[in-house]
Design an enzyme around this catalytic site. Structure first.
Site, short mmCIF file in Angstrom:
data_model
loop_
_atom_site.label_atom_id
_atom_site.label_comp_id
_atom_site.label_asym_id
_atom_site.label_seq_id
_atom_site.Cartn_x
_atom_site.Cartn_y
_atom_site.Cartn_z
N GLU A 29 0.67 -1.11 0.36
CA GLU A 29 0.03 -0.16 0.26
C GLU A 29 0.94 1.20 0.30
O GLU A 29 2.08 0.88 0.79
CB GLU A 29 -1.30 -0.06 1.44
N ASN A 74 -6.10 1.34 2.88
CA ASN A 74 -7.37 3.01 2.75
C ASN A 74 -7.20 4.12 2.45
O ASN A 74 -7.48 4.65 1.36
CB ASN A 74 -6.84 3.25 4.56
N ASN A 174 -11.89 -0.26 -1.12
CA ASN A 174 -10.95 -1.24 0.02
C ASN A 174 -11.80 -0.73 1.09
O ASN A 174 -12.75 0.01 1.79
CB ASN A 174 -10.30 -0.22 0.50
N GLU A 175 -12.30 -1.62 2.22
CA GLU A 175 -12.91 -1.61 3.63
C GLU A 175 -14.02 -0.88 3.54
O GLU A 175 -14.01 0.50 4.80
CB GLU A 175 -11.81 -1.61 4.84
N TYR A 246 -7.08 -8.60 11.87
CA TYR A 246 -5.33 -8.99 11.85
C TYR A 246 -5.94 -9.37 13.53
O TYR A 246 -6.63 -8.77 14.30
CB TYR A 246 -5.05 -7.38 12.01
N GLU A 294 -6.45 -9.39 3.78
CA GLU A 294 -5.74 -8.64 4.18
C GLU A 294 -5.74 -9.70 5.39
O GLU A 294 -6.84 -9.92 6.39
CB GLU A 294 -6.02 -7.77 4.69
N GLN A 351 1.30 -6.88 5.67
CA GLN A 351 1.65 -6.58 3.94
C GLN A 351 3.15 -6.85 3.49
O GLN A 351 3.46 -7.74 4.29
CB GLN A 351 1.50 -5.03 4.19
#
Ligand code: AHR
Length: 507
Positions: A29, A74, A174-175, A246, A294, A351
């Protein structure tokens, strides 16, 4: 006190699924030092003429990363992809609102595609459905994938890229369920936008595959209603729904921390159920697959990140330095992904470099391998082929948030082409070894190639630039065969890779 041993039963007749190698994907990212100082650092002693660090590229190649998600995260929800193409000197410097950093745009789509080719990976491209929408997304597909003869494809050619990039996999934002996301949406708002964007992108290039945004984690208040509503809008337009998670050992409760792969397992089962509910509701023949794009341990850097001044260029954000116990959970999460290989077709360790990453660098200095590098390496290199229905019987424990946590978790992958079988196993018991008996069934007669172990007396042991080989795998040689049964000793708090081959030993 643990009683007994763990038993694993394998049989070539009982297969779960082929492994889609893309489950060993990763993520870069525009965040912190992932790009600038990570994969790209002109002037670094190892940099090539394009500015890519060769020391980092060599490690990424060793990991055999098949696909890398880009450019966020993000970040993508505020990104204008046009800022990152064309002559570098004309590119604007922008405020990145997601990470409160300054983005120079010296690296953009074309440079990233060039880097991915250098390391032998495909690109999983995300489009901005936060501040932007259908138009920017379909133009980016045209820029990347249309051969030539249209405005955006000719612009790519004029930027020096005559051949199309042929990017196959695209993430629709994304999200978007997260209030922290720029342009956060309700499930209905996002589902409609994702469906209409998907249609336009596939009208430009019918060969692409699309990933709709699922929930940011299993504990979001909108989970799993989000999946139900988003899939109701998008089911016939996308191939995958995304998942993210996570974990962290914030309260120092390691047995509970190591059990968190059970949360990942529950999460996958629920998303599969949501997909199949919509499949039934729509009387569809199509099966929806999962892109766990992720996943990782992320918590060490949370406090340090609060001290970083806003609008810094390439600040050291999310620089978790991983411990031995983090590597154990990463190993357990890899086993969980493999156990769901029938539905999880893509996954990205988030990542890849510097930002919650297996590879760390110093600006102008060395690159080194974090503890989590090793389970990821082993799974990516040896975990290709067919996942076997691996029956595991293990002693169990209860922790704060979980009951019946097996001390030993394991899965086997059969590489039919190479004629080998690899058993991945984690021992969550912090103090005791557990004897493992593996009944080989139709694999009787195979020989033990090696038994690799990652462990350390100190669960908080780390690799650093000064001590990069503090936590590294070693081979143990007491693993043996007795008829059709393999006997191994799984040391306390260890990650194990037991490789068997059908071939006789050379010489
Ligand atoms: O990987 C770091 C961040 O975690 C990503 O930008 C975001 O998608 C997630 O919340």
């Amino acid at each position: 006190m643990t009683k007994g041993k763990a038993t694993v039963t394998l049989d070539s007749r009982y297969v779960l699924s082929d492994v889609d190698s893309r489950i060993y994907g990763s993520f870069i990212e525009h965040l912190g030092r992932a790009v600038y100082g990570g994969i790209y650092e002109p002037g670094h002693p190892t940099a090539n003429e394009q500015g890519f660090r060769q020391d980092v590229a060599d490690m990424v190649r060793e990991l055999q990363v098949p696909i890398v998600r880009y450019p966020g995260g993000n970040f993508v929800s505020g990104y204008n992809w046009e800022d990152g193409v064309g002559p570098v000197e004309n590119r604007p410097v922008r405020l990145d609102l997601a990470w409160r950093s300054t983005e120079s745009n010296r690296v953009g789509t074309n440079e990233f595609v060039a880097w991915a080719r250098l390391v032998g990976a495909d690109v999983m491209m995300a489009v901005n459905l936060g501040t932007r929408g259908i138009d920017a997304a379909r133009n980016l597909v045209e820029y990347c994938n249309h051969p030539s003869g249209s405005y955006w494809s000719d612009l790519r050619v004029s930027h020096g890229y005559r051949n199309p990039h042929d990017i196959k996999v695209w993430c629709l934002g994304n999200e978007m369920d997260g209030p922290w996301q720029i342009g956060h949406k309700t499930a209905d708002e996002y589902g409609r936008l994702a469906a209409e964007t998907a249609k336009a992108m596939k009208w430009v290039d019918p060969d692409i595959e699309l990933v709709a945004c699922g929930s940011s984690n299993r504990h979001m208040a909108t989970f799993p209603e989000w999946e139900r509503i988003v899939l109701d809008h998008t089911y016939e337009h996308v191939e995958y729904i995304s998942m993210h998670t996570y974990y962290g050992n914030r309260d120092g409760d390691t047995p509970n921390f190591l059990a968190q792969s059970l949360d990942m397992d529950e999460f996958i089962k629920t998303v599969v159920a949501a997909c199949d509910y919509i499949k039934a509701k729509k009387r569809s023949k199509k099966t929806m697959y999962l892109s766990f794009d992720e996943w990782n341990v992320w918590f060490h850097s949370n406090e340090a990140d609060k001290q970083i001044p806003p609008w810094t260029v390439a600040p050291p954000l999310l620089e978790d330095i991983y411990t031995m116990e983090d590597a154990l959970l990463v190993g357990a999460m890899l086993i969980t992904l493999l156990k769901h290989a029938d539905r999880v077709k893509m996954a990205c360790l988030a990542q890849l470099v510097n930002v919650i990453a297996p590879i760390m660098t110093e600006n102008g200095g060395p690159a080194w391998k974090q503890t989590i590098y090793y389970p990821y390496l082993h799974a990516s290199v040896y975990g290709r082929g067919t996942v076997l229905q691996t029956l595991v019987d293990s002693p169990k424990y209860d922790s704060k948030d979980f009951t019946d946590v097996p001390y030993v978790d394991a899965v086997a992958v059969w590489n039919q082409d190479g004629g080998d079988v690899t058993l991945f196993a984690v021992n969550r018991n912090l103090t005791e070894s557990i004897p493992l008996e593996c009944r080989l069934g139709s694999f009787a007669g195979y020989r033990v190639v090696e038994h690799l172990v990652l462990r350390h007396d100190d669960l908080k042991a780390k690799n650093t630039s000064d001590n990069p080989n503090n936590v590294v795998p070693t081979a143990v040689n007491r693993t043996s065969l007795d008829g059709d049964t393999l006997h191994a000793n799984l040391q306390p708090a260890s990650w194990n890779v037991i490789r068997l081959a059908s071939q006789p030993t050379a010489g």
